[in-house]
Design an enzyme around this catalytic site. Structure first.
Site, PDB file in Angstrom:
ATOM      1  N   ILE A  13       4.405 -36.257  26.750  1.00 22.68           N
ATOM      2  CA  ILE A  13       3.690 -34.984  26.818  1.00 22.68           C
ATOM      3  C   ILE A  13       3.262 -34.714  28.343  1.00 22.68           C
ATOM      4  O   ILE A  13       3.236 -33.794  28.943  1.00 22.68           O
ATOM      5  CB  ILE A  13       2.453 -35.073  25.945  1.00 22.68           C
ATOM      6  CG1 ILE A  13       2.852 -35.125  24.488  1.00 22.68           C
ATOM      7  CG2 ILE A  13       1.463 -33.905  26.200  1.00 22.68           C
ATOM      8  CD1 ILE A  13       3.785 -33.869  24.137  1.00 22.68           C
ATOM      9  N   CYS A 155       0.292 -30.968  17.999  1.00 20.39           N
ATOM     10  CA  CYS A 155       1.510 -29.875  18.052  1.00 20.39           C
ATOM     11  C   CYS A 155       1.712 -29.562  16.790  1.00 20.39           C
ATOM     12  O   CYS A 155       1.813 -28.299  16.895  1.00 20.39           O
ATOM     13  CB  CYS A 155       3.000 -30.940  18.438  1.00 20.39           C
ATOM     14  SG  CYS A 155       3.315 -32.248  17.469  1.00 20.39           S
ATOM     15  N   THR A 213      -0.192 -38.701   7.933  1.00 19.81           N
ATOM     16  CA  THR A 213      -0.399 -37.469   8.867  1.00 19.81           C
ATOM     17  C   THR A 213      -1.926 -37.287   8.744  1.00 19.81           C
ATOM     18  O   THR A 213      -2.353 -37.408   7.324  1.00 19.81           O
ATOM     19  CB  THR A 213       0.432 -36.463   8.617  1.00 19.81           C
ATOM     20  OG1 THR A 213      -0.016 -35.318   9.489  1.00 19.81           O
ATOM     21  CG2 THR A 213       0.257 -35.841   7.218  1.00 19.81           C
ATOM     22  N   ARG A 236       9.426 -38.516   9.317  1.00 17.85           N
ATOM     23  CA  ARG A 236      10.058 -38.479  10.481  1.00 17.85           C
ATOM     24  C   ARG A 236      11.723 -38.554  10.186  1.00 17.85           C
ATOM     25  O   ARG A 236      12.243 -39.093   9.407  1.00 17.85           O
ATOM     26  CB  ARG A 236       9.903 -39.682  11.332  1.00 17.85           C
ATOM     27  CG  ARG A 236       8.384 -39.855  11.646  1.00 17.85           C
ATOM     28  CD  ARG A 236       7.796 -39.345  12.609  1.00 17.85           C
ATOM     29  NE  ARG A 236       6.571 -39.439  13.047  1.00 17.85           N
ATOM     30  CZ  ARG A 236       5.912 -40.463  13.622  1.00 17.85           C
ATOM     31  NH1 ARG A 236       6.731 -41.441  14.010  1.00 17.85           N
ATOM     32  NH2 ARG A 236       4.645 -40.547  13.819  1.00 17.85           N
TER      33      ARG A 236
END
Length: 338
Positions: A13, A155, A213, A236
């Site tokens: 990032i 994000c 998450t 993922r």
């Protein structure tokens, strides 16, 4: 006035933020004064110039001693592990963009302020005691001058929150579920290796891997009324960039596919222009690489069941889109005053 920023942490990032600043033509508004990163300077320069996801950087990059040269600009390089020892005051830093992925508490933010920064923006979710959590395009206008320690959320939160807001205002959301189909990240091994999360002990390129998450909590952070009304899971997948989010919501108003797509297309061309995009093309994940939007709605995948259950598929470049929002939020923080 040009905002003087420092980047703390020059990973995926941090480097994307710097590249996005140069590629978006906003250097008259924001100047990168310093970068703090524990890695060696030669590696920092090399990874800025050559990137497996985003290609070769168009600007000339070179490194000498404690300086990084990008075109005609000179950026000071620092390798300081202690936040309290960083020279933000000496360098006149207005906003620190903390992209380390390590820090995110109020105490961490206050350490940056103690070092002389005027404000701090975390490139990841922070604690509940931060001054604000911002999803640009949805609540950035609520920033105030005394909001000195701010999170830019995640994000995936930036991707899905605008869509949730649009569907809720138009049709009234009762509850929802979210499945994030996320590219591999650097907390996954190339080959099987030890990790506290047993699923993440497995080779990133060989499996679709369920991971934890906190996206449901992120939704509630922005929209408290949805507490206990959203759940999220994440997997993922063996790609290096771009994420897809499968959003399903039950709504109070009867609706059909055409109405949903019309709503999202109108928003992409109007109130959310530059934040949300909309496509009718038969595209795949790699087609959204280096896309600066927070969310790209794939209208070919919109479904409605029983007039009250909506399913949408939303894409995002989880690096590049988020990096552009970091810049947007930085400017919004500056506009709110120091």
């Amino acid at each position: 006035m040009t905002i003087r920023i420092a980047i703390n942490g020059f990973g995926r990032i941090g480097r994307s933020v710097l590249r996005a600043l140069y590629e978006s033509g906003r250097r008259a508004e924001i100047s990168v004064v310093a970068i703090n990163e524990l890695a060696n300077a030669e590696g920092m320069a090399h990874l800025l110039k050559y990137d497996s996801s985003h290609g070769r950087f168009a600007w000339d990059v070179r490194q000498e001693c404690d300086k990084l040269y990008v075109g005609d600009d000179i950026i000071r390089l620092i390798h300081q592990p202690e936040i309290e020892q960083l020279p933000w005051g000496e360098l006149g830093i207005d906003v620190v963009l903390d992209c380390s992925g390590v820090y995110g508490s109020r105490a961490d933010g206050e350490a940056h302020l103690t070092s002389g920064a005027k404000k701090v923006l975390f490139a990841h979710p922070g604690g509940h005691d931060l001054d604000a959590t911002v999803v640009y395009g949805v609540n950035h206008q609520d920033l105030q001058a005394d909001h000195r320690i701010v999170s830019n959320a995640s994000c995936t939160t930036n991707c899905i929150i605008p869509i949730i807001q649009l569907l809720d205002v138009a049709f009234g959301i009762e509850s929802g579920t979210v499945t994030t189909i996320h590219s591999s990240m650097n907390d996954q091994p190339v080959i099987d290796a030890y990790h506290q999360d047993l699923r993440r002990t497995r080779a990133a390129s060989q499996s679709i891997i369920p991971v934890d998450t906190k996206l449901a909590a992120g939704i509630t952070r922005i929209f408290p009324k949805f507490c206990d009304r959203f759940e999220a899971i994440s997997v993922r997948v063996p790609t290096i960039n771009v994420t897809a989010i499968d959003l399903s919501v039950s709504v109070t108003s009867p609706v059909d596919v055409a109405e949903v797509n019309q709503l999202l297309q109108k928003a992409a061309r109007g109130s959310f222009r530059g934040i949300v995009d909309y496509t009718e093309l038969p595209l795949v994940s790699t087609d959204f690489n280096h896309d600066p939007h927070s969310a790209i709605v794939d209208c070919t995948q919109t479904r409605v069941s029983g007039q009250h259950l909506i399913k949408t598929l939303v894409w995002c470049d989880n690096e590049w889109g988020f990096a552009n929002r970091m810049l947007d939020t930085t400017l919004a923080m500056a506009r709110s005053g120091f």
